[in-house]
Structures are given as C-alpha cells and as structure tokens.
Design a protein around this motif. Sequence first.
Motif, PDB file in Angstrom:
ATOM      1  N   THR A  29       0.865  -1.163   0.000  1.00  0.00           N
ATOM      2  CA  THR A  29       0.000   0.000   0.000  1.00  0.00           C
ATOM      3  C   THR A  29       0.905   1.217   0.000  1.00  0.00           C
ATOM      4  OG1 THR A  29      -1.708  -1.145   1.254  1.00  0.00           O
ATOM      5  CG2 THR A  29      -1.764   1.263   1.294  1.00  0.00           C
ATOM      6  N   ILE A  30       0.689   2.122  -0.932  1.00  0.00           N
ATOM      7  CA  ILE A  30       1.473   3.350  -0.984  1.00  0.00           C
ATOM      8  C   ILE A  30       0.568   4.502  -0.556  1.00  0.00           C
ATOM      9  CG2 ILE A  30       2.778   4.956  -2.434  1.00  0.00           C
ATOM     10  CD1 ILE A  30       3.560   2.573  -4.182  1.00  0.00           C
ATOM     11  N   THR A  31       0.998   5.190   0.495  1.00  0.00           N
ATOM     12  CA  THR A  31       0.300   6.382   0.940  1.00  0.00           C
ATOM     13  C   THR A  31       1.222   7.565   0.691  1.00  0.00           C
ATOM     14  OG1 THR A  31       1.087   6.017   3.193  1.00  0.00           O
ATOM     15  CG2 THR A  31      -1.124   5.231   2.678  1.00  0.00           C
ATOM     16  N   TYR A  32       0.667   8.754   0.706  1.00  0.00           N
ATOM     17  CA  TYR A  32       1.489   9.924   0.435  1.00  0.00           C
ATOM     18  C   TYR A  32       0.985  11.126   1.207  1.00  0.00           C
ATOM     19  CZ  TYR A  32      -2.188  11.666  -2.655  1.00  0.00           C
ATOM     20  OH  TYR A  32      -3.372  12.121  -3.157  1.00  0.00           O
ATOM     21  N   THR A  33       1.873  12.080   1.354  1.00  0.00           N
ATOM     22  CA  THR A  33       1.508  13.373   1.909  1.00  0.00           C
ATOM     23  C   THR A  33       2.294  14.435   1.162  1.00  0.00           C
ATOM     24  OG1 THR A  33       1.239  14.665   3.939  1.00  0.00           O
ATOM     25  CG2 THR A  33       3.223  13.328   3.775  1.00  0.00           C
ATOM     26  N   SER A  55       6.714  21.520  -5.399  1.00  0.00           N
ATOM     27  CA  SER A  55       6.278  20.896  -4.151  1.00  0.00           C
ATOM     28  C   SER A  55       7.215  19.773  -3.735  1.00  0.00           C
ATOM     29  CB  SER A  55       4.868  20.301  -4.313  1.00  0.00           C
ATOM     30  OG  SER A  55       3.931  21.279  -4.611  1.00  0.00           O
ATOM     31  N   THR A  56       7.043  19.348  -2.500  1.00  0.00           N
ATOM     32  CA  THR A  56       7.687  18.145  -1.974  1.00  0.00           C
ATOM     33  C   THR A  56       6.594  17.122  -1.755  1.00  0.00           C
ATOM     34  OG1 THR A  56       9.479  19.338  -0.902  1.00  0.00           O
ATOM     35  CG2 THR A  56       8.927  17.195   0.022  1.00  0.00           C
ATOM     36  N   ILE A  57       6.860  15.878  -2.099  1.00  0.00           N
ATOM     37  CA  ILE A  57       5.905  14.798  -1.844  1.00  0.00           C
ATOM     38  C   ILE A  57       6.638  13.672  -1.117  1.00  0.00           C
ATOM     39  CG2 ILE A  57       6.253  13.806  -4.144  1.00  0.00           C
ATOM     40  CD1 ILE A  57       3.258  12.871  -3.933  1.00  0.00           C
ATOM     41  N   ILE A  58       5.959  13.082  -0.155  1.00  0.00           N
ATOM     42  CA  ILE A  58       6.520  11.967   0.603  1.00  0.00           C
ATOM     43  C   ILE A  58       5.654  10.741   0.321  1.00  0.00           C
ATOM     44  CG2 ILE A  58       7.069  11.087   2.900  1.00  0.00           C
ATOM     45  CD1 ILE A  58       7.231  14.087   3.782  1.00  0.00           C
ATOM     46  N   LEU A  59       6.273   9.709  -0.262  1.00  0.00           N
ATOM     47  CA  LEU A  59       5.592   8.445  -0.549  1.00  0.00           C
ATOM     48  C   LEU A  59       5.995   7.433   0.519  1.00  0.00           C
ATOM     49  CD1 LEU A  59       6.272   8.225  -4.385  1.00  0.00           C
ATOM     50  CD2 LEU A  59       4.167   8.986  -3.276  1.00  0.00           C
ATOM     51  N   MET A  60       5.028   6.698   1.057  1.00  0.00           N
ATOM     52  CA  MET A  60       5.288   5.692   2.078  1.00  0.00           C
ATOM     53  C   MET A  60       4.724   4.354   1.634  1.00  0.00           C
ATOM     54  SD  MET A  60       4.285   8.350   5.002  1.00  0.00           S
ATOM     55  CE  MET A  60       3.331   9.175   3.761  1.00  0.00           C
ATOM     56  N   CYS A  61       5.549   3.336   1.696  1.00  0.00           N
ATOM     57  CA  CYS A  61       5.188   1.995   1.253  1.00  0.00           C
ATOM     58  C   CYS A  61       5.063   1.097   2.481  1.00  0.00           C
ATOM     59  CB  CYS A  61       6.297   1.490   0.317  1.00  0.00           C
ATOM     60  SG  CYS A  61       5.952  -0.078  -0.479  1.00  0.00           S
ATOM     61  N   SER A  62       4.012   0.288   2.542  1.00  0.00           N
ATOM     62  CA  SER A  62       3.874  -0.623   3.677  1.00  0.00           C
ATOM     63  C   SER A  62       3.198  -1.924   3.240  1.00  0.00           C
ATOM     64  CB  SER A  62       3.088   0.042   4.814  1.00  0.00           C
ATOM     65  OG  SER A  62       1.803   0.405   4.370  1.00  0.00           O
ATOM     66  N   VAL A  63       3.604  -3.006   3.920  1.00  0.00           N
ATOM     67  CA  VAL A  63       3.046  -4.330   3.661  1.00  0.00           C
ATOM     68  C   VAL A  63       2.869  -5.065   4.976  1.00  0.00           C
ATOM     69  CG1 VAL A  63       4.104  -4.588   1.376  1.00  0.00           C
ATOM     70  CG2 VAL A  63       5.304  -5.443   3.379  1.00  0.00           C
ATOM     71  N   VAL A 111      13.374 -19.054   1.780  1.00  0.00           N
ATOM     72  CA  VAL A 111      12.390 -18.779   0.732  1.00  0.00           C
ATOM     73  C   VAL A 111      12.212 -17.266   0.677  1.00  0.00           C
ATOM     74  CG1 VAL A 111       9.994 -19.075   0.003  1.00  0.00           C
ATOM     75  CG2 VAL A 111      11.210 -20.977   1.094  1.00  0.00           C
ATOM     76  N   ILE A 112      12.301 -16.710  -0.515  1.00  0.00           N
ATOM     77  CA  ILE A 112      12.171 -15.261  -0.684  1.00  0.00           C
ATOM     78  C   ILE A 112      10.753 -14.929  -1.133  1.00  0.00           C
ATOM     79  CG2 ILE A 112      12.962 -13.251  -1.999  1.00  0.00           C
ATOM     80  CD1 ILE A 112      15.696 -14.624  -2.173  1.00  0.00           C
ATOM     81  N   GLY A 113      10.142 -13.996  -0.426  1.00  0.00           N
ATOM     82  CA  GLY A 113       8.831 -13.486  -0.809  1.00  0.00           C
ATOM     83  C   GLY A 113       8.986 -12.061  -1.297  1.00  0.00           C
ATOM     84  N   SER A 114       8.248 -11.691  -2.314  1.00  0.00           N
ATOM     85  CA  SER A 114       8.319 -10.310  -2.789  1.00  0.00           C
ATOM     86  C   SER A 114       7.002  -9.914  -3.441  1.00  0.00           C
ATOM     87  CB  SER A 114       9.476 -10.111  -3.768  1.00  0.00           C
ATOM     88  OG  SER A 114       9.242 -10.818  -4.955  1.00  0.00           O
ATOM     89  N   ASN A 115       6.773  -8.609  -3.469  1.00  0.00           N
ATOM     90  CA  ASN A 115       5.587  -8.062  -4.105  1.00  0.00           C
ATOM     91  C   ASN A 115       5.871  -6.593  -4.385  1.00  0.00           C
ATOM     92  OD1 ASN A 115       2.959  -8.122  -5.109  1.00  0.00           O
ATOM     93  ND2 ASN A 115       2.238  -9.322  -3.352  1.00  0.00           N
ATOM     94  N   ASN A 116       5.159  -6.012  -5.324  1.00  0.00           N
ATOM     95  CA  ASN A 116       5.404  -4.602  -5.623  1.00  0.00           C
ATOM     96  C   ASN A 116       4.115  -3.876  -5.983  1.00  0.00           C
ATOM     97  OD1 ASN A 116       5.040  -5.718  -8.140  1.00  0.00           O
ATOM     98  ND2 ASN A 116       6.674  -4.591  -9.103  1.00  0.00           N
ATOM     99  N   SER A 117       4.214  -2.552  -5.922  1.00  0.00           N
ATOM    100  CA  SER A 117       3.100  -1.682  -6.258  1.00  0.00           C
ATOM    101  C   SER A 117       3.689  -0.350  -6.715  1.00  0.00           C
ATOM    102  CB  SER A 117       2.208  -1.476  -5.030  1.00  0.00           C
ATOM    103  OG  SER A 117       1.046  -0.766  -5.368  1.00  0.00           O
ATOM    104  N   PHE A 118       2.889   0.463  -7.361  1.00  0.00           N
ATOM    105  CA  PHE A 118       3.420   1.720  -7.867  1.00  0.00           C
ATOM    106  C   PHE A 118       2.427   2.860  -7.644  1.00  0.00           C
ATOM    107  CE2 PHE A 118       1.100  -0.195 -11.308  1.00  0.00           C
ATOM    108  CZ  PHE A 118       0.380   0.859 -11.840  1.00  0.00           C
ATOM    109  N   ALA A 119       2.977   4.073  -7.708  1.00  0.00           N
ATOM    110  CA  ALA A 119       2.166   5.289  -7.649  1.00  0.00           C
ATOM    111  C   ALA A 119       2.535   6.138  -8.853  1.00  0.00           C
ATOM    112  CB  ALA A 119       2.454   6.052  -6.357  1.00  0.00           C
ATOM    113  N   ASN A 120       1.532   6.749  -9.461  1.00  0.00           N
ATOM    114  CA  ASN A 120       1.752   7.650 -10.594  1.00  0.00           C
ATOM    115  C   ASN A 120       1.560   9.089 -10.144  1.00  0.00           C
ATOM    116  OD1 ASN A 120       2.270   5.859 -12.777  1.00  0.00           O
ATOM    117  ND2 ASN A 120       0.116   5.288 -12.765  1.00  0.00           N
TER     118      ASN A 120
END
Length: 133
Positions: A29-33, A55-63, A111-120
């Motif tokens: 989940t990507i949140t931003y401020t 501007s400045t933008i802060i993107l935060m990624c969490s799982v 065992v490696i787990g991975s996942n990804n998401s993006f913000a535009n």
Amino acid sequence: MTEFDGVISTSNVTRNVSARVLYGPSVPTITYTIPTNSDALWNALHDPIKVIVGSTIILMCSVDSVPNSTYTWDTGHKGRILTIVNVTRTTNTRHNCMAKNVMDTSFKGNVIGSNNSFANLDILCKYKFACEF
C-alpha cells in the motif's frame, strides 16, 4: 499405556508446541503526503497523485509480512519512505515500491517473498508561464 517389568501403567504426556507462521509480503500500500498542503495521509490507489511543480511529496510503502520486509524503490532508494523534493516537470512520474522478505523455513531453507506496487504522479503547473520550456 506402557508395560515395564510386567507392570502396566498409564500416563499422560503434554507437550507445548509453538509454530511461527511465515508469509511473504502482501501487495504494498502506498500512501502519500504533500507537506505544504497538510499533514494528511492519502492512499495512492489507482488515480495519479496531483503534485504542483516546486512541491515536496513523501511516498510511504507498507506491507504485512512475517518476517518484516525490506523496501526498495525503483530509484534505488532503500527504505519504506521516499521523499521527492522540489518536483519539476522532468521528475519521474511513476514510482515503484518493492517489498521483500527472506523466510528461513525448516523444510525448504530460505524462501524469498516479494511483491510490488506503484504510484503515478500527475505534475501540474501553478502558473502557465512557470512550466513553459
């Protein structure tokens, strides 16, 4: 029930067994401020994030994962928070976050787990003349 030297006896044995459930990261989940606008956090779902040049933008990624995940952004930045200062018309408009964890299992080793998401990002000009090249 057991028999030892002709004597039959019964006994109960109780053992406590614990298990740690391991799982790879969920879809991030990507949140931003945008600090100049407010301290509110917004969820970057599917719509582009509108950001004004300068501007400045802060993107935060969490799982959710066990064990905890490490985070890497497509810019090469490591960590769950990516801060983009002084956005320009040439700032990258797509930011991908990858979460990864390594699960040390008894039956398969690591065992490696991975996942990804993006913000535009949709980069906007405050004034028309400010964005002309």
